[in-house]
Design a protein around this motif. Structure first.
Motif, PDB file in Angstrom:
ATOM      1  N   PHE A 163       0.833  -1.205   0.000  1.00  0.00           N
ATOM      2  CA  PHE A 163       0.000   0.000   0.000  1.00  0.00           C
ATOM      3  C   PHE A 163       0.868   1.257   0.000  1.00  0.00           C
ATOM      4  CE2 PHE A 163       0.642   1.367   4.406  1.00  0.00           C
ATOM      5  CZ  PHE A 163       1.079   0.204   5.012  1.00  0.00           C
ATOM      6  N   GLY A 164       0.300   2.323  -0.549  1.00  0.00           N
ATOM      7  CA  GLY A 164       1.010   3.600  -0.559  1.00  0.00           C
ATOM      8  C   GLY A 164       1.257   4.079  -1.974  1.00  0.00           C
ATOM      9  N   PRO A 165       1.935   5.228  -2.092  1.00  0.00           N
ATOM     10  CA  PRO A 165       2.148   5.813  -3.421  1.00  0.00           C
ATOM     11  C   PRO A 165       3.002   4.914  -4.310  1.00  0.00           C
ATOM     12  CG  PRO A 165       2.781   7.347  -1.651  1.00  0.00           C
ATOM     13  CD  PRO A 165       2.505   6.027  -1.002  1.00  0.00           C
ATOM     14  N   LYS A 166       2.819   5.075  -5.605  1.00  0.00           N
ATOM     15  CA  LYS A 166       3.564   4.285  -6.598  1.00  0.00           C
ATOM     16  C   LYS A 166       5.074   4.414  -6.363  1.00  0.00           C
ATOM     17  CE  LYS A 166       4.188   3.950 -11.574  1.00  0.00           C
ATOM     18  NZ  LYS A 166       3.837   4.468 -12.873  1.00  0.00           N
ATOM     19  N   GLY A 167       5.730   3.285  -6.273  1.00  0.00           N
ATOM     20  CA  GLY A 167       7.180   3.270  -6.088  1.00  0.00           C
ATOM     21  C   GLY A 167       7.610   3.375  -4.635  1.00  0.00           C
ATOM     22  N   ALA A 168       6.663   3.648  -3.728  1.00  0.00           N
ATOM     23  CA  ALA A 168       7.008   3.762  -2.299  1.00  0.00           C
ATOM     24  C   ALA A 168       6.034   2.925  -1.473  1.00  0.00           C
ATOM     25  CB  ALA A 168       6.968   5.225  -1.867  1.00  0.00           C
ATOM     26  N   GLU A 169       5.583   1.813  -2.039  1.00  0.00           N
ATOM     27  CA  GLU A 169       4.604   0.983  -1.341  1.00  0.00           C
ATOM     28  C   GLU A 169       5.239   0.316  -0.122  1.00  0.00           C
ATOM     29  OE1 GLU A 169       5.195   0.691  -4.685  1.00  0.00           O
ATOM     30  OE2 GLU A 169       3.266   0.865  -5.749  1.00  0.00           O
ATOM     31  N   LYS A 170       4.429   0.145   0.906  1.00  0.00           N
ATOM     32  CA  LYS A 170       4.845  -0.590   2.104  1.00  0.00           C
ATOM     33  C   LYS A 170       4.116  -1.935   2.117  1.00  0.00           C
ATOM     34  CE  LYS A 170       5.514   3.196   5.371  1.00  0.00           C
ATOM     35  NZ  LYS A 170       5.010   3.716   6.661  1.00  0.00           N
ATOM     36  N   PRO A 171       4.709  -2.930   2.781  1.00  0.00           N
ATOM     37  CA  PRO A 171       4.020  -4.223   2.874  1.00  0.00           C
ATOM     38  C   PRO A 171       2.934  -4.194   3.947  1.00  0.00           C
ATOM     39  CG  PRO A 171       6.126  -4.314   4.022  1.00  0.00           C
ATOM     40  CD  PRO A 171       6.048  -2.940   3.411  1.00  0.00           C
ATOM     41  N   GLY A 172       1.876  -4.939   3.699  1.00  0.00           N
ATOM     42  CA  GLY A 172       0.808  -5.026   4.690  1.00  0.00           C
ATOM     43  C   GLY A 172       0.083  -6.346   4.598  1.00  0.00           C
ATOM     44  N   MET A 173      -0.812  -6.556   5.532  1.00  0.00           N
ATOM     45  CA  MET A 173      -1.684  -7.735   5.440  1.00  0.00           C
ATOM     46  C   MET A 173      -3.100  -7.332   5.824  1.00  0.00           C
ATOM     47  SD  MET A 173      -1.242 -10.302   8.679  1.00  0.00           S
ATOM     48  CE  MET A 173       0.332 -10.986   8.235  1.00  0.00           C
ATOM     49  N   ILE A 174      -4.060  -8.073   5.292  1.00  0.00           N
ATOM     50  CA  ILE A 174      -5.459  -7.860   5.655  1.00  0.00           C
ATOM     51  C   ILE A 174      -5.778  -8.868   6.757  1.00  0.00           C
ATOM     52  CG2 ILE A 174      -7.835  -7.820   4.792  1.00  0.00           C
ATOM     53  CD1 ILE A 174      -6.067  -5.792   3.333  1.00  0.00           C
ATOM     54  N   ASP A 175      -6.192  -8.371   7.927  1.00  0.00           N
ATOM     55  CA  ASP A 175      -6.438  -9.312   9.028  1.00  0.00           C
ATOM     56  C   ASP A 175      -7.819  -9.980   8.885  1.00  0.00           C
ATOM     57  OD1 ASP A 175      -8.420  -7.653  10.078  1.00  0.00           O
ATOM     58  OD2 ASP A 175      -7.153  -6.827  11.665  1.00  0.00           O
TER      59      ASP A 175
ATOM     60  N   PRO B  76      -5.623   3.748   1.692  1.00  0.00           N
ATOM     61  CA  PRO B  76      -4.527   4.114   0.786  1.00  0.00           C
ATOM     62  C   PRO B  76      -4.614   3.364  -0.535  1.00  0.00           C
ATOM     63  CG  PRO B  76      -3.755   2.617   2.487  1.00  0.00           C
ATOM     64  CD  PRO B  76      -5.172   2.963   2.837  1.00  0.00           C
ATOM     65  N   ARG B  77      -3.950   3.923  -1.534  1.00  0.00           N
ATOM     66  CA  ARG B  77      -3.806   3.206  -2.815  1.00  0.00           C
ATOM     67  C   ARG B  77      -3.153   1.852  -2.555  1.00  0.00           C
ATOM     68  NH1 ARG B  77       0.854   2.378  -5.660  1.00  0.00           N
ATOM     69  NH2 ARG B  77       0.549   1.725  -7.825  1.00  0.00           N
ATOM     70  N   LEU B  78      -3.581   0.832  -3.317  1.00  0.00           N
ATOM     71  CA  LEU B  78      -2.873  -0.453  -3.294  1.00  0.00           C
ATOM     72  C   LEU B  78      -1.972  -0.535  -4.508  1.00  0.00           C
ATOM     73  CD1 LEU B  78      -5.655  -2.966  -2.188  1.00  0.00           C
ATOM     74  CD2 LEU B  78      -3.932  -1.812  -0.771  1.00  0.00           C
ATOM     75  N   GLY B  79      -0.750  -0.987  -4.280  1.00  0.00           N
ATOM     76  CA  GLY B  79       0.168  -1.228  -5.388  1.00  0.00           C
ATOM     77  C   GLY B  79       0.035  -2.664  -5.860  1.00  0.00           C
ATOM     78  N   PRO B  80       0.841  -3.065  -6.849  1.00  0.00           N
ATOM     79  CA  PRO B  80       0.855  -4.488  -7.229  1.00  0.00           C
ATOM     80  C   PRO B  80       1.174  -5.304  -5.976  1.00  0.00           C
ATOM     81  CG  PRO B  80       2.731  -3.286  -8.190  1.00  0.00           C
ATOM     82  CD  PRO B  80       1.840  -2.265  -7.570  1.00  0.00           C
ATOM     83  N   CYS B  81       0.513  -6.454  -5.811  1.00  0.00           N
ATOM     84  CA  CYS B  81       0.599  -7.160  -4.529  1.00  0.00           C
ATOM     85  C   CYS B  81       1.934  -7.860  -4.308  1.00  0.00           C
ATOM     86  CB  CYS B  81      -0.564  -8.138  -4.395  1.00  0.00           C
ATOM     87  SG  CYS B  81      -0.623  -9.350  -5.720  1.00  0.00           S
ATOM     88  N   VAL B  82       2.805  -7.871  -5.305  1.00  0.00           N
ATOM     89  CA  VAL B  82       4.156  -8.405  -5.153  1.00  0.00           C
ATOM     90  C   VAL B  82       5.127  -7.325  -5.615  1.00  0.00           C
ATOM     91  CG1 VAL B  82       5.761 -10.257  -5.803  1.00  0.00           C
ATOM     92  CG2 VAL B  82       3.313 -10.737  -5.646  1.00  0.00           C
ATOM     93  N   GLY B  83       6.219  -7.170  -4.887  1.00  0.00           N
ATOM     94  CA  GLY B  83       7.232  -6.184  -5.257  1.00  0.00           C
ATOM     95  C   GLY B  83       8.428  -6.858  -5.918  1.00  0.00           C
ATOM     96  N   ARG B  84       9.245  -6.042  -6.571  1.00  0.00           N
ATOM     97  CA  ARG B  84      10.503  -6.513  -7.189  1.00  0.00           C
ATOM     98  C   ARG B  84      10.297  -7.787  -8.034  1.00  0.00           C
ATOM     99  NH1 ARG B  84      12.552  -5.652  -1.752  1.00  0.00           N
ATOM    100  NH2 ARG B  84      13.163  -7.839  -1.576  1.00  0.00           N
ATOM    101  N   ILE B  85       9.237  -7.784  -8.831  1.00  0.00           N
ATOM    102  CA  ILE B  85       8.937  -8.965  -9.657  1.00  0.00           C
ATOM    103  C   ILE B  85      10.042  -9.141 -10.697  1.00  0.00           C
ATOM    104  CG2 ILE B  85       7.303  -9.874 -11.380  1.00  0.00           C
ATOM    105  CD1 ILE B  85       5.078  -8.421  -9.735  1.00  0.00           C
ATOM    106  N   GLY B  86      10.604 -10.343 -10.747  1.00  0.00           N
ATOM    107  CA  GLY B  86      11.695 -10.591 -11.695  1.00  0.00           C
ATOM    108  C   GLY B  86      11.184 -10.720 -13.120  1.00  0.00           C
ATOM    109  N   LYS B  87      10.097 -11.440 -13.286  1.00  0.00           N
ATOM    110  CA  LYS B  87       9.494 -11.571 -14.623  1.00  0.00           C
ATOM    111  C   LYS B  87       8.010 -11.897 -14.488  1.00  0.00           C
ATOM    112  CE  LYS B  87      11.741 -16.128 -15.126  1.00  0.00           C
ATOM    113  NZ  LYS B  87      12.684 -15.956 -13.973  1.00  0.00           N
TER     114      LYS B  87
END
Ligand SMILES: NC(=O)N[C@@H](O)C(=O)O
Length: 285
Positions: free
Chosen positions: A6-18, A61-72
């Motif tokens: 979650f958070g702005p594009k390129g500065a997303e933080k990790p989170g979980m939905i409880d 907050p905005r949600l980013g792609p749910c996985v970061g640093r995707i290799g491919k």
């Protein structure tokens, strides 16, 4: 577990939905939903947390792609025989593999950006899965050991770029925001059978695609073994498994996205996405 970024594009933080649906901040525990966090040991550590001890995230907050640093981002084409028929081709004898540029990856509710001059931008709801433990020459019987979880992908496609000019599909699949991923990465333990999930997509509230992953030609277990014959799969790689029928290209007459429309789509248990369709030149900076 439902993991998010979650958070702005390129500065997303990790989170979980409880369990109550509240967004909790995981940034004190992990740096991202990415890489080794997706290995079995990383996910087990997260599963062992008491979510109630994590800070709640205020607002929506905005949600980013749910996985970061995707290799491919690997995609499987024509994986539903009725979609192959509407595309005017025979069902493939082996999985069709293509890649989307990583720069096409975006959040689940980020706008679809119509490329300059585009007349044939199309929609494709898909089940995607995320690699946990990587590997090469993965045995089909071992497939489940390698899947960290599942998410929704809209494999947005510009058909003129994809099919009417020279080369392969890459040009039509790779524009900015052509791969919304999320809202959540749902860990594999929560999905009893990836081949028994309904998937759907609406444009302006009108149903365009309705399918079930049970009708895939090549199921997840075969895809993972097949793709790993050709490339090493690494933690955080994403594989999107193809789309059921109902894409715009297959309508009579063909129907494509226009500025001002809204696309909503989802997969059973994996949540839903909502995208406004706007011109690339009107994108928020
Ligand atoms: N026709 C086409 O592009 N199809 C694929 O992307 C697919 O998912 O089947």
């Amino acid at each position: 577990m439902k993991l998010v970024r979650f958070g702005p594009k390129g500065a997303e933080k990790p989170g979980m939905i409880d369990g109550q649906g509240t967004l909790r901040d995981l940034s004190g525990v992990i740096d991202d939903v990415a890489g080794d966090v997706l290995l079995p040991a990383g996910l087990a550590k997260l599963a062992g947390l008491d979510a109630a001890t994590l800070p709640t995230v205020p607002g929506t907050p905005r949600l980013g792609p749910c996985v970061g640093r995707i290799g491919k981002l690997v995609c499987i084409g024509l994986n539903y025989s009725d979609h192959a028929a509407e595309a005017g081709v025979a069902p493939p004898a082996e999985p069709v593999i293509f890649l989307k540029a990583n720069s096409s990856i975006c959040g689940p509710d980020d706008p679809i950006l119509l490329p300059r001059g585009s007349q044939k931008t199309d929609w494709e709801v898909e089940l995607a899965f995320v690699i946990g433990k990587g590997g090469r020459y993965i045995e089909e019987a071992d497939w489940a050991d390698h899947v960290a979880g599942y998410c929704v992908c809209n494999d947005v496609s510009e058909r003129a770029y994809q099919l009417e000019s020279t080369g392969q599909w890459t040009k039509g699949k790779s524009a900015d925001n052509f791969a919304p991923l999320g809202p959540w990465l749902v860990t594999a333990d929560e999905i009893a059978d990836p081949q028994a999930l309904d998937l759907w997509l609406d444009v302006d509230g009108v149903r365009q695609q309705a399918g079930n992953t049970g009708t895939m030609i090549f199921p997840v277990r075969e895809i993972i073994a097949y793709v790993s014959r050709f490339m090493t799969l690494e933690p955080g790689d994403v594989i999107s498994t193809g789309t059921p029928p109902g894409v715009g290209m297959g309508k009579k007459p063909p129907t494509y996205l226009r500025k001002g429309q809204t696309v909503t789509l989802g997969v059973d248990g994996l949540g839903a996405q909502r995208q406004a369709v706007i011109d690339w030149d009107d994108r928020p900076l």
